[in-house]
Design a protein around this motif. Structure first.
Motif, PDB file in Angstrom:
ATOM      1  N   GLN A 170       0.822  -1.213   0.000  1.00 53.38           N
ATOM      2  CA  GLN A 170       0.000   0.000   0.000  1.00 53.38           C
ATOM      3  C   GLN A 170       0.855   1.262   0.000  1.00 53.38           C
ATOM      4  OE1 GLN A 170      -3.249   0.256  -0.598  1.00 53.38           O
ATOM      5  NE2 GLN A 170      -3.117  -1.945  -0.900  1.00 53.38           N
ATOM      6  N   MET A 171       1.913   1.275   0.793  1.00 51.99           N
ATOM      7  CA  MET A 171       2.810   2.438   0.814  1.00 51.99           C
ATOM      8  C   MET A 171       3.478   2.644  -0.542  1.00 51.99           C
ATOM      9  SD  MET A 171       4.699   2.508   4.484  1.00 51.99           S
ATOM     10  CE  MET A 171       4.721   0.785   4.955  1.00 51.99           C
ATOM     11  N   LEU A 172       3.914   1.554  -1.155  1.00 55.15           N
ATOM     12  CA  LEU A 172       4.574   1.666  -2.452  1.00 55.15           C
ATOM     13  C   LEU A 172       3.606   2.112  -3.543  1.00 55.15           C
ATOM     14  CD1 LEU A 172       6.841  -1.494  -2.263  1.00 55.15           C
ATOM     15  CD2 LEU A 172       7.571   0.900  -2.105  1.00 55.15           C
ATOM     16  N   LEU A 173       2.369   1.671  -3.463  1.00 53.05           N
ATOM     17  CA  LEU A 173       1.372   2.110  -4.447  1.00 53.05           C
ATOM     18  C   LEU A 173       1.045   3.588  -4.273  1.00 53.05           C
ATOM     19  CD1 LEU A 173      -1.001  -0.984  -4.548  1.00 53.05           C
ATOM     20  CD2 LEU A 173       0.635  -0.240  -6.299  1.00 53.05           C
ATOM     21  N   GLU A 174       1.024   4.083  -3.044  1.00 51.87           N
ATOM     22  CA  GLU A 174       0.840   5.517  -2.807  1.00 51.87           C
ATOM     23  C   GLU A 174       2.004   6.295  -3.412  1.00 51.87           C
ATOM     24  OE1 GLU A 174       0.049   6.505   1.292  1.00 51.87           O
ATOM     25  OE2 GLU A 174      -1.391   4.862   1.456  1.00 51.87           O
ATOM     26  N   ALA A 230       3.788   5.327  -5.927  1.00 49.40           N
ATOM     27  CA  ALA A 230       3.615   5.231  -7.378  1.00 49.40           C
ATOM     28  C   ALA A 230       2.634   6.290  -7.869  1.00 49.40           C
ATOM     29  CB  ALA A 230       3.133   3.832  -7.768  1.00 49.40           C
ATOM     30  N   ASN A 231       1.561   6.509  -7.124  1.00 50.78           N
ATOM     31  CA  ASN A 231       0.603   7.550  -7.499  1.00 50.78           C
ATOM     32  C   ASN A 231       1.268   8.918  -7.515  1.00 50.78           C
ATOM     33  OD1 ASN A 231      -1.615   5.888  -7.898  1.00 50.78           O
ATOM     34  ND2 ASN A 231      -2.264   6.016  -5.773  1.00 50.78           N
ATOM     35  N   GLY A 232       2.133   9.173  -6.557  1.00 51.90           N
ATOM     36  CA  GLY A 232       2.845  10.440  -6.501  1.00 51.90           C
ATOM     37  C   GLY A 232       3.822  10.618  -7.651  1.00 51.90           C
ATOM     38  N   MET A 233       4.325   9.535  -8.173  1.00 53.04           N
ATOM     39  CA  MET A 233       5.293   9.596  -9.267  1.00 53.04           C
ATOM     40  C   MET A 233       4.644   9.885 -10.621  1.00 53.04           C
ATOM     41  SD  MET A 233       8.260   9.295  -7.954  1.00 53.04           S
ATOM     42  CE  MET A 233       9.290   8.997  -9.378  1.00 53.04           C
ATOM     43  N   GLU A 234       3.315   9.799 -10.689  1.00 58.16           N
ATOM     44  CA  GLU A 234       2.624  10.064 -11.959  1.00 58.16           C
ATOM     45  C   GLU A 234       2.918  11.464 -12.478  1.00 58.16           C
ATOM     46  OE1 GLU A 234      -1.522   9.276 -11.444  1.00 58.16           O
ATOM     47  OE2 GLU A 234      -1.241   7.105 -11.431  1.00 58.16           O
ATOM     48  N   SER A 235       3.117  12.410 -11.588  1.00 55.70           N
ATOM     49  CA  SER A 235       3.340  13.798 -12.006  1.00 55.70           C
ATOM     50  C   SER A 235       4.822  14.139 -12.161  1.00 55.70           C
ATOM     51  CB  SER A 235       2.701  14.746 -10.992  1.00 55.70           C
ATOM     52  OG  SER A 235       3.316  14.579  -9.722  1.00 55.70           O
ATOM     53  N   VAL A 236       5.713  13.183 -11.948  1.00 65.58           N
ATOM     54  CA  VAL A 236       7.142  13.436 -12.060  1.00 65.58           C
ATOM     55  C   VAL A 236       7.563  13.273 -13.521  1.00 65.58           C
ATOM     56  CG1 VAL A 236       9.449  12.659 -11.376  1.00 65.58           C
ATOM     57  CG2 VAL A 236       7.599  12.713  -9.698  1.00 65.58           C
ATOM     58  N   ASP A 237       8.030  14.376 -14.089  1.00 63.85           N
ATOM     59  CA  ASP A 237       8.477  14.349 -15.472  1.00 63.85           C
ATOM     60  C   ASP A 237       9.675  13.411 -15.608  1.00 63.85           C
ATOM     61  OD1 ASP A 237       8.196  15.198 -18.103  1.00 63.85           O
ATOM     62  OD2 ASP A 237       9.763  16.704 -17.879  1.00 63.85           O
ATOM     63  N   GLY A 238       9.614  12.530 -16.567  1.00 64.40           N
ATOM     64  CA  GLY A 238      10.715  11.602 -16.795  1.00 64.40           C
ATOM     65  C   GLY A 238      10.509  10.229 -16.191  1.00 64.40           C
ATOM     66  N   CYS A 239       9.523  10.080 -15.308  1.00 65.93           N
ATOM     67  CA  CYS A 239       9.228   8.757 -14.761  1.00 65.93           C
ATOM     68  C   CYS A 239       8.258   8.061 -15.716  1.00 65.93           C
ATOM     69  CB  CYS A 239       8.618   8.848 -13.360  1.00 65.93           C
ATOM     70  SG  CYS A 239       8.267   7.219 -12.646  1.00 65.93           S
TER      71      CYS A 239
END
Length: 52
Positions: A22-26, A28-37
């Motif tokens: 669950q922590m890792l999926l949260e 991952a959601n935060g990384m959606e807005s990171v340019d280059g990921c």
């Protein structure tokens, strides 16, 4: 641009895999807005209930 990947295997204490997932999926959601990921994958194995 150069590409970089990182593969990590976590081994949890008995019964603690799901909270870690669950922590890792949260994260991952935060990384959606990171340019280059381009990809953030969280994987579990049915054959090993303590690994992520």
């Amino acid at each position: 641009m150069n590409k970089l990947s990182l593969y990590t295997k976590f081994t949890t204490h008995e019964g603690q895999r799901d909270p870690l997932v669950q922590m890792l999926l949260e994260a991952a959601n935060g990384m959606e807005s990171v340019d280059g990921c381009d990809l953030y994958v969280v994987n579990i194995l049915d054959s090993d209930p303590n690994c992520v």
